[in-house]
Scaffold this motif. Sequence first.
Motif, mmCIF file in Angstrom:
data_model
loop_
_atom_site.group_PDB
_atom_site.id
_atom_site.type_symbol
_atom_site.label_atom_id
_atom_site.label_comp_id
_atom_site.label_asym_id
_atom_site.label_seq_id
_atom_site.Cartn_x
_atom_site.Cartn_y
_atom_site.Cartn_z
ATOM 1 N N LEU A 40 8.800 21.400 31.756
ATOM 2 C CA LEU A 40 7.551 21.778 31.103
ATOM 3 C C LEU A 40 7.751 22.042 29.618
ATOM 4 N N GLY A 41 9.013 22.039 29.190
ATOM 5 C CA GLY A 41 9.283 22.277 27.771
ATOM 6 C C GLY A 41 9.311 23.749 27.402
ATOM 7 N N LEU A 42 9.275 24.640 28.410
ATOM 8 C CA LEU A 42 9.288 26.070 28.095
ATOM 9 C C LEU A 42 10.679 26.548 27.685
ATOM 10 N N ILE A 43 11.717 25.924 28.247
ATOM 11 C CA ILE A 43 13.071 26.213 27.798
ATOM 12 C C ILE A 43 13.735 24.878 27.455
ATOM 13 N N ASP A 44 14.730 24.925 26.574
ATOM 14 C CA ASP A 44 15.323 23.682 26.075
ATOM 15 C C ASP A 44 16.069 22.928 27.166
ATOM 16 N N GLU A 45 16.895 23.650 27.891
ATOM 17 C CA GLU A 45 17.642 22.989 28.959
ATOM 18 C C GLU A 45 17.764 23.981 30.103
ATOM 19 N N PRO A 46 17.984 23.491 31.329
ATOM 20 C CA PRO A 46 18.116 24.416 32.455
ATOM 21 C C PRO A 46 19.325 25.331 32.234
ATOM 22 N N TYR A 47 19.090 26.605 32.025
ATOM 23 C CA TYR A 47 20.214 27.527 31.870
ATOM 24 C C TYR A 47 20.009 28.717 32.798
ATOM 25 N N ASN A 48 20.993 29.589 32.813
ATOM 26 C CA ASN A 48 20.964 30.694 33.764
ATOM 27 C C ASN A 48 20.049 31.816 33.281
ATOM 28 N N ILE A 49 18.806 31.780 33.747
ATOM 29 C CA ILE A 49 17.832 32.775 33.299
ATOM 30 C C ILE A 49 18.256 34.181 33.721
ATOM 31 N N LEU A 50 18.843 34.276 34.916
ATOM 32 C CA LEU A 50 19.248 35.599 35.401
ATOM 33 C C LEU A 50 20.423 36.155 34.594
ATOM 34 N N GLY A 51 21.038 35.295 33.756
ATOM 35 C CA GLY A 51 22.141 35.774 32.931
ATOM 36 C C GLY A 51 21.713 36.056 31.505
ATOM 37 N N ASP A 52 20.415 35.889 31.239
ATOM 38 C CA ASP A 52 19.911 36.111 29.888
ATOM 39 C C ASP A 52 19.302 37.512 29.805
ATOM 40 N N PRO A 53 19.916 38.421 29.047
ATOM 41 C CA PRO A 53 19.444 39.818 29.036
ATOM 42 C C PRO A 53 17.969 39.951 28.704
ATOM 43 N N ASP A 54 17.402 38.998 27.929
ATOM 44 C CA ASP A 54 15.991 39.134 27.562
ATOM 45 C C ASP A 54 15.054 38.761 28.704
ATOM 46 N N LEU A 55 15.494 37.834 29.529
ATOM 47 C CA LEU A 55 14.595 37.308 30.552
ATOM 48 C C LEU A 55 14.972 37.708 31.977
ATOM 49 N N ALA A 56 16.196 38.193 32.160
ATOM 50 C CA ALA A 56 16.729 38.373 33.518
ATOM 51 C C ALA A 56 15.789 39.172 34.413
ATOM 52 N N MET A 57 15.119 40.179 33.860
ATOM 53 C CA MET A 57 14.276 41.038 34.686
ATOM 54 C C MET A 57 13.176 40.261 35.396
ATOM 55 N N TRP A 58 12.723 39.151 34.776
ATOM 56 C CA TRP A 58 11.606 38.430 35.378
ATOM 57 C C TRP A 58 11.993 37.722 36.670
ATOM 58 N N GLY A 59 13.292 37.513 36.896
ATOM 59 C CA GLY A 59 13.742 36.932 38.167
ATOM 60 C C GLY A 59 13.398 37.837 39.335
ATOM 61 N N PRO A 60 13.962 39.060 39.352
ATOM 62 C CA PRO A 60 13.602 39.983 40.431
ATOM 63 C C PRO A 60 12.111 40.291 40.463
ATOM 64 N N ILE A 61 11.459 40.320 39.298
ATOM 65 C CA ILE A 61 10.019 40.607 39.310
ATOM 66 C C ILE A 61 9.276 39.505 40.067
ATOM 67 N N LEU A 62 9.623 38.252 39.793
ATOM 68 C CA LEU A 62 8.957 37.152 40.491
ATOM 69 C C LEU A 62 9.170 37.271 42.007
ATOM 70 N N ALA A 63 10.416 37.556 42.394
ATOM 71 C CA ALA A 63 10.713 37.717 43.819
ATOM 72 C C ALA A 63 9.880 38.855 44.405
ATOM 73 N N ASN A 64 9.749 39.927 43.641
ATOM 74 C CA ASN A 64 9.014 41.090 44.123
ATOM 75 C C ASN A 64 7.522 40.793 44.238
ATOM 76 N N ILE A 65 6.998 40.001 43.284
ATOM 77 C CA ILE A 65 5.587 39.607 43.352
ATOM 78 C C ILE A 65 5.348 38.823 44.640
ATOM 79 N N TRP A 66 6.234 37.854 44.861
ATOM 80 C CA TRP A 66 6.108 37.007 46.048
ATOM 81 C C TRP A 66 6.071 37.854 47.313
ATOM 82 N N PHE A 67 6.955 38.838 47.342
ATOM 83 C CA PHE A 67 7.101 39.675 48.525
ATOM 84 C C PHE A 67 5.928 40.656 48.682
ATOM 85 N N GLY A 68 5.340 41.075 47.539
ATOM 86 C CA GLY A 68 4.376 42.174 47.596
ATOM 87 C C GLY A 68 2.913 41.771 47.685
ATOM 88 N N VAL A 69 2.600 40.497 47.390
ATOM 89 C CA VAL A 69 1.192 40.080 47.427
ATOM 90 C C VAL A 69 0.544 40.342 48.794
#
Lengths: 279, 310
Positions: free
Chosen positions: B158-187
């Motif tokens: 989608l062009g949102l990130i330059d190349e597939p990299y480890n989002i969970l290893g990026d201190p700025d974005l890592a939190m959104w990984g567990p948040i997404l999982a939690n959203i999925w689980f909590g809806v």
Amino acid sequence: MSMIVRRSPLRTAGKYAAIGFYLIFALFPIYWLIKIALTPDALIYTEGTRMLPSALTFDNFAAVLQSDFLGYFTNSLIVSLGAAAGTTLIAAAAGYCFSRFRFAGKRAIIALLLVTQMFPLLMIIAPIYKIVAGLGLLNSLVSLIVVYTAFNIPFATFLMQSFFDGIPEDLEEAAMMDGCTRFQALRKVVFPLTLPGLGATLGFVFTAAWSELLFALMLISRNDSMTFPVGLLTFVSKFSVDWGQMMAAGTLALIPSCLFFIFIQRYLVQGLTSGAVKG
Amino acid sequence: MRSARKNVVPGADRARRSFYLRYLLEPYLYVGPALVLIGAVILFPLILGISYSFQSIALLKPFETGWVGFENYAALWQDDKFWTAIGNTALWTCGSLFFQFFLGLGLALLLNTSFRGKRLFQALVFLPWAVPTFLTALTFAWLFNPVIGPFPHWLAGLGLIDEPYNILGDPDLAMWGPILANIWFGVPFFAITLLAALQSIPSELYEAAEIDGASDWQRFSKITLPFLAPMIVITVMLRTIWIANFADMIYVMTGGGPAGSTEILSSYVFTTAFRKLDFGYASAIAVALLLILLAYALILLVVRQKLVRT
């Protein structure tokens, strides 16, 4: 509410788009989990992001069934069934009490149960560890059953109360007029009517106990008494390469809780609805 | 008839008196086991836990055990990781709650209409709730895997990130990984609770509004929302507390890393107790978390009271 007939085609399309979105949102991760479990090891890296694998295999499942996982599975079953049975029994009694009696201290007790739902349960992980260690019950499934039972009692009690509230009191009063004691009336008249409620509570607690991880990690360290979540996490750290087997184990772990859940989810809505109507 | 039973208690003669005693005691027979278990397994350890926070109890330093007053709290005040964890807890809780709530509300509204195959649909969309948490966490960790997971590839596509990299290893974005999982689980949880509330709205109201020619939006804003509001406040409050306390997802997906960027207070409590075996310090963090949540609940209740009054 469903009587409105005139509907624009645009709205209908929007509705079905929403239905489709929610279905994909809910099912995609589960699909992916099962897909990885069925993908042959050799293809996991080369076809990592393909929607459909080009070959399927049950090797991962076969491998899992020969590993320690059967033991973890059995332990989890014992713990979850034990906790579910214990909680349902105790919570049914307490829920019946809240539904039928007025007595001194009732409000205080209800407030107490509510409070237990609010504070961080992790707060008691250290004291529980110390107490369980002091009793010499570390690595025993009994300690897990007791802990999970206590954790689930408050919610289960409120759930059962809403089911009892839905049963007319006249029924047991008639039975008591006819000479039954309250307990006999409860057993012969009310009990058969609450079976759905009991089923829902059982299923709810089973699912909760089945997935509990942190207390199990703390209290269980011996391989032969590990529950499924603990076993799976140890598996991850021990053999971090074998994703296929791990996902196969995960798929197996999915089966009991999903079965229970599909059975209970209707009753959960029912129980909550009647509760909401009342209060 | 509750009032009728109360009249049975004149309490004058003896037979009646023993009956009265039984009548007084009977409720406690039913509620007793629950009380005993909760007292022994939750309340007693809770008090013990608060007392731990004033002690030095680290299993790895068995000879330094004893009362230390506020030393743990003083250390907490100086602890950068603790302050980061407070910020992370806020992001984790608000991020999860916001999306869980709105997606849950949408789903509840959808389930409150009728369409073909609704029962199957309901069973399927509620399924995430039944997936054991550790499994959700592992699956999402897999979905975020930069080599073999689809999410990074989609985002790159989608062009949102330059190349597939480890989002969970990026201190700025890592939190959104567990948040997404939690959203999925909590809806599903929000959907179930809100659906229950929706179904308790008398349908006559909608019919009357229909006759008066109210538009869809009017019906939603004048009937549905006011009816749901009290339920929403309570559910959101309880859920906030629950999410803030919910450490499993983060512990499994990121373990609090990278560099503490996903460590929330409750996962910090767990890692301190489980990995470092420092029960005193873990209890101090837990008490701090408890106080923050209490303050939050009090503020929300006061606001609600004010809103109800005006």
